[in-house]
Motif scaffolding. Structure first.
Motif, short mmCIF file in Angstrom:
data_model
loop_
_atom_site.label_atom_id
_atom_site.label_comp_id
_atom_site.label_asym_id
_atom_site.label_seq_id
_atom_site.Cartn_x
_atom_site.Cartn_y
_atom_site.Cartn_z
N TYR A 1 0.96 -1.23 -0.10
CA TYR A 1 0.02 0.05 0.11
C TYR A 1 0.87 1.04 0.00
N ARG A 2 1.63 1.15 0.99
CA ARG A 2 2.42 2.71 1.21
C ARG A 2 3.53 3.10 -0.02
N MET A 3 4.35 1.98 -0.40
CA MET A 3 5.33 2.40 -1.32
C MET A 3 4.71 3.18 -2.68
N PRO A 4 3.63 2.65 -3.25
CA PRO A 4 3.32 3.45 -4.38
C PRO A 4 2.56 4.82 -4.19
N VAL A 5 2.19 4.83 -2.97
CA VAL A 5 1.39 6.14 -2.38
C VAL A 5 2.27 7.03 -2.07
N SER B 1 5.72 7.05 -2.73
CA SER B 1 6.51 6.89 -3.49
C SER B 1 7.94 7.03 -2.65
N SER B 2 8.09 6.34 -1.73
CA SER B 2 9.36 6.28 -0.93
C SER B 2 9.43 4.96 -0.19
N LEU B 3 10.63 4.75 0.06
CA LEU B 3 10.97 3.49 0.92
C LEU B 3 10.41 3.87 2.33
N PRO B 4 10.17 2.95 3.05
CA PRO B 4 9.74 2.94 4.53
C PRO B 4 10.74 3.50 5.33
N LEU C 1 10.44 8.32 14.43
CA LEU C 1 10.46 9.38 13.42
C LEU C 1 11.14 11.02 13.88
N ARG C 2 10.23 11.43 15.15
CA ARG C 2 10.64 12.46 15.33
C ARG C 2 11.76 12.63 16.32
N GLY C 3 11.71 11.70 17.45
CA GLY C 3 13.07 11.44 18.49
C GLY C 3 14.04 10.96 18.01
N LEU C 4 14.34 9.75 17.29
CA LEU C 4 15.30 8.97 16.94
C LEU C 4 15.97 9.34 15.34
N LEU C 5 15.09 9.53 14.63
CA LEU C 5 15.48 10.27 13.13
C LEU C 5 15.23 11.58 12.97
N ASP C 6 14.71 12.57 13.74
CA ASP C 6 14.66 13.72 13.81
C ASP C 6 13.77 14.07 12.35
N VAL C 7 12.89 13.32 12.13
CA VAL C 7 12.01 13.46 10.79
C VAL C 7 10.60 14.14 11.26
N ASP C 8 10.23 15.03 10.56
CA ASP C 8 8.85 15.71 10.69
C ASP C 8 7.98 15.61 9.27
N LEU C 9 6.97 14.62 9.57
CA LEU C 9 6.10 14.48 8.53
C LEU C 9 5.37 15.49 8.23
N ASP C 10 4.93 15.84 6.98
CA ASP C 10 4.10 16.93 6.52
C ASP C 10 2.64 16.10 6.71
N ALA C 11 1.56 16.79 6.47
CA ALA C 11 -0.02 16.39 6.85
C ALA C 11 -0.15 15.07 5.84
N THR C 12 0.17 15.12 4.52
CA THR C 12 0.08 14.02 3.55
C THR C 12 0.91 12.85 3.98
N GLU C 13 2.32 13.04 4.22
CA GLU C 13 2.93 11.85 4.72
C GLU C 13 2.39 11.29 5.96
N SER C 14 1.97 12.14 6.88
CA SER C 14 1.59 11.50 8.25
C SER C 14 0.44 10.79 7.91
N LEU C 15 -0.61 11.04 7.18
CA LEU C 15 -1.68 10.34 6.77
C LEU C 15 -1.56 9.04 6.04
N ILE C 16 -0.47 9.07 5.30
CA ILE C 16 -0.06 7.81 4.74
C ILE C 16 0.71 6.89 5.67
N PHE C 17 1.33 7.42 6.68
CA PHE C 17 2.19 6.63 7.48
C PHE C 17 1.12 6.09 8.45
N HIS C 18 0.09 6.71 9.05
CA HIS C 18 -1.04 5.91 9.70
C HIS C 18 -1.78 5.19 9.05
N VAL C 19 -2.42 5.57 7.83
CA VAL C 19 -3.25 4.48 7.22
C VAL C 19 -2.48 3.36 6.92
#
Length: 171
Positions: free
Chosen positions: A41-45, A47-50, A128-146
């Motif tokens: 589901y995630r990779m084509p939506v 367009s990135s690796l996990p 993501l935030r604590g260990l990798l210092d990555v902040d997801l935008d709204a679309t990335e966050s939605l895809i992550f949670h879905v």
């Protein structure tokens, strides 16, 4: 209506250790399968690796996340299988207390969904935030949670259906 027509294993006759091992093993298989479904589901939506690609780049190999597709996918599968072990072990006591296939299957889907939401929140805030210092935008966050919801639904339905690795063999 039961997801599978074969008779249910009566875990009440198993030792608690045997039941736990069976539940954890079934969770590992379910977790691996659910990770494949989530990734499909995630990779084509997205367009990135996990996010395991970012982990691999930051803490193991260096370079850019996109430079490490194979280790990222293998690590993602390992995380998913390990989370499945934990879910299987936690689901076992619930399963032993249910008297009907419908209650077990509904419980698996509901508990799988709740479990996935917990994993997703932990993943976004701690990993993501604590260990990798990555902040997801709204679309990335939605895809992550879905994606995690897809994982939880797949895992919960697998474990609750009493499917086993033997069921994966093509007849």
């Amino acid at each position: 209506m039961a997801l599978l027509s074969r008779p249910r294993t009566d875990e009440r006759e198993e030792s608690s250790e045997g039941g736990l091992l069976r539940s954890a093993g079934n969770g590992a298989v379910g977790g691996a399968l659910a990770t494949v479904v989530m990734t499909a589901y995630r990779m084509p939506v997205a367009s990135s690796l996990p996010p395991t690609a970012e982990f691999w780049a930051q803490y193991v190999a260096g370079g850019e996340a996109d430079d490490h597709p194979v280790p990222a996918l293998v690590l993602h599968l390992g995380y998913g299988a390990t989370a499945g072990v934990a879910f299987g072990a936690l689901f076992g006591p619930f399963e032993r207390r249910t008297d009907s296939d419908e209650a077990r299957e509904t419980g698996g889907v509901v508990l799988g969904t709740l479990y996935a939401l917990a994993l997703s929140l932990f993943g976004e805030r701690v990993v993501l935030r604590g260990l990798l210092d990555v902040d997801l935008d709204a679309t990335e966050s939605l895809i992550f949670h879905v994606g995690h919801l897809v994982y939880g639904l797949s895992l919960g339905s697998w474990v609750a259906s009493e499917s086993t690795v033997e069921d994966l063999e093509l007849q």
